[in-house]
Write a protein that holds these residues in place. Structure first.
Motif, mmCIF file in Angstrom:
data_model
loop_
_atom_site.group_PDB
_atom_site.id
_atom_site.type_symbol
_atom_site.label_atom_id
_atom_site.label_comp_id
_atom_site.label_asym_id
_atom_site.label_seq_id
_atom_site.Cartn_x
_atom_site.Cartn_y
_atom_site.Cartn_z
ATOM 1 N N THR A 115 0.832 -1.202 0.000
ATOM 2 C CA THR A 115 0.000 0.000 0.000
ATOM 3 C C THR A 115 0.864 1.248 0.000
ATOM 4 O O THR A 115 0.592 2.224 -0.697
ATOM 5 C CB THR A 115 -0.925 0.006 1.229
ATOM 6 O OG1 THR A 115 -1.761 -1.143 1.182
ATOM 7 C CG2 THR A 115 -1.796 1.253 1.256
ATOM 8 N N ALA A 160 -4.296 0.665 -8.028
ATOM 9 C CA ALA A 160 -4.809 -0.352 -7.112
ATOM 10 C C ALA A 160 -3.648 -1.187 -6.616
ATOM 11 O O ALA A 160 -2.928 -1.806 -7.396
ATOM 12 C CB ALA A 160 -5.834 -1.235 -7.819
ATOM 13 N N ALA A 186 -3.048 -7.257 -3.549
ATOM 14 C CA ALA A 186 -3.337 -7.832 -2.241
ATOM 15 C C ALA A 186 -2.575 -9.132 -2.105
ATOM 16 O O ALA A 186 -1.952 -9.626 -3.043
ATOM 17 C CB ALA A 186 -4.829 -8.055 -2.079
ATOM 18 N N LYS A 221 -7.040 -7.998 -6.301
ATOM 19 C CA LYS A 221 -7.968 -7.735 -5.206
ATOM 20 C C LYS A 221 -8.845 -6.548 -5.576
ATOM 21 O O LYS A 221 -8.382 -5.599 -6.197
ATOM 22 C CB LYS A 221 -7.214 -7.417 -3.919
ATOM 23 C CG LYS A 221 -8.128 -7.189 -2.714
ATOM 24 C CD LYS A 221 -7.285 -6.863 -1.506
ATOM 25 C CE LYS A 221 -8.168 -6.546 -0.301
ATOM 26 N NZ LYS A 221 -8.671 -7.746 0.355
ATOM 27 N N VAL A 241 -10.393 -3.248 -5.048
ATOM 28 C CA VAL A 241 -9.971 -2.098 -4.262
ATOM 29 C C VAL A 241 -11.158 -1.162 -4.072
ATOM 30 O O VAL A 241 -11.900 -0.895 -5.003
ATOM 31 C CB VAL A 241 -8.816 -1.353 -4.961
ATOM 32 C CG1 VAL A 241 -8.441 -0.095 -4.194
ATOM 33 C CG2 VAL A 241 -7.618 -2.271 -5.096
ATOM 34 N N PRO A 260 -6.425 -0.588 -0.722
ATOM 35 C CA PRO A 260 -7.125 -1.855 -0.450
ATOM 36 C C PRO A 260 -7.473 -1.992 1.018
ATOM 37 O O PRO A 260 -6.798 -1.425 1.886
ATOM 38 C CB PRO A 260 -6.101 -2.911 -0.879
ATOM 39 C CG PRO A 260 -4.776 -2.240 -0.695
ATOM 40 C CD PRO A 260 -5.007 -0.786 -1.035
#
Length: 361
Positions: free
Chosen positions: A53, A61, A64, A81, A83, A94
């Motif tokens: 992140t 995005a 993950a 993942k 987001v 996320p």
């Protein structure tokens, strides 16, 4: 003592026993939630998610991670993942992996905590129902009864979200902590022997007005928790975005929460959804006042603070729709609104001379 009176007294004692039993089970649920967070803090998933992140390009995005177990070994794999899409001008971040941090052991304790919370809820609900049977009326004739019912409904609302497959297990620890505090205050300082209401309050509006007030307060509480956590998570994300280095405790806890955008959206949705019902609560109270006291509005302290609470939540909803007030400013208004509700709940009943004051408190 008549047989009916003896039966009612026995039911009241049994109700008290159930409330204390629920407190014991809630305590076990509290410890299980603590274990969930402790084992989750050791998760490689959480640390990796935070790093990804922090290094993700602005507006992109972040990938993950998930845990897989093969032959007893644990590995971390990347996968796409979904987001949370933030509002204009906010980050796309996320959601965190949850209190369990993606660990098997943390998730196990989390599931145990939820199971214990369900059991405690059923025991407490049985205690509230038994109290109602002992007095043969709605079980919210004094602050003790109101408090036990309020915490039961709050837990029921939380379990309802879980049953609907919503990602709200992060509410579990603050909720159980608050419920234990609420029940501790109720049983220690607010306990009142079961008794009948004054004649003016014997009305079907008791079931309508007070039940909706309790439900509104319970859901407002969930919105309050989400709002408070949003402010912490937003500060954490801001620090990461500006190259800051949050402390290890902040990383361990805040990186596992949903993103600030998700928390903000959840708080807004529950507050917006319950606001019309709070409006109905005030209207129903006015109608009941007309039946009981011959006037619909008399600027009684409870009426005034109910209206102040309504204005505060209306201001929050308006702030959410106003440029320059979205995000943290609107969140502060939401906290003020819930503080108004709390004062209406405790302050007016305990410290202000009001027609709505609870007997025996």
């Amino acid at each position: 003592m008549t047989l009916a009176a003896a039966t009612n007294e026995s039911l009241a004692e049994f109700s008290n026993g159930l409330i204390y039993s629920s407190m014991a089970v809630y305590t076990l649920a509290f410890l299980a939630h603590i274990a969930e967070w402790v084992f989750g803090s050791r998760s490689k998933v959480g640390r990796t998610a935070a790093a990804l992140t922090a290094t993700a390009p602005a507006g992109a995005a972040a990938p993950a991670v998930r845990v897989t177990r093969q032959g007893g070994a644990t590995s971390v794999l990347e996968r796409p993942k979904v987001v949370t899409r933030a509002t204009t001008g906010q980050r796309d971040v996320p959601d965190g992996p949850g209190a369990a941090g993606g660990t098997v052991k943390g998730d196990l304790y989390g599931r145990i905590a939820v199971s214990l919370t369900v059991l405690a809820f059923l025991v407490e609900a049985a205690g509230v129902t038994t109290r109602a049977l002992s007095v043969q009326r709605a079980p919210w004739g004094n602050m003790y009864e109101f408090s036990t019912t309020f915490s039961t409904v709050a837990v029921g609302a939380y379990l309802g979200f879980l049953l609907a497959k919503k990602n709200v297990r992060w509410i579990g620890l603050p909720l159980v902590t608050t419920v234990l505090l609420d029940l501790g205050i109720a049983t220690t300082w607010l306990y009142t022997e079961s008794d009948q209401l004054v004649p003016a309050l014997h009305s079907y509006w008791l079931w309508i007005h007070v039940s909706t007030a309790i439900f509104c307060g319970a859901v407002f509480y969930l919105g309050f928790v989400a709002t408070a956590l949003y402010l912490f998570r937003d500060s954490y994300e801001n620090k990461l975005a500006t190259g800051g280095n949050p402390g290890s405790f902040a990383r361990s806890v805040l990186e596992r929460l949903p993103s600030a955008a998700s928390l903000d959206k959840f708080a807004y949705r529950v507050n917006a959804a319950i606001f019309p019902l709070w409006t109905f609560t005030i209207i129903a109270g006015a109608i009941w006042a007309g039946d009981a006291w011959g006037r619909y509005w008399g600027w009684d302290a409870k009426e005034v603070w109910s209206f102040i609470t309504w204005v505060a939540y209306a201001a929050y909803l308006h702030a959410r729709a106003t440029a320059g007030w979205k995000g943290r400013k609107a969140a502060y208004v939401a906290l003020i609104a819930f503080a108004c509700f709390l004062f209406n709940y405790y302050g007016v009943n305990l410290f202000v001379n009001s027609l709505h004051g609870y007997a025996g408190v």
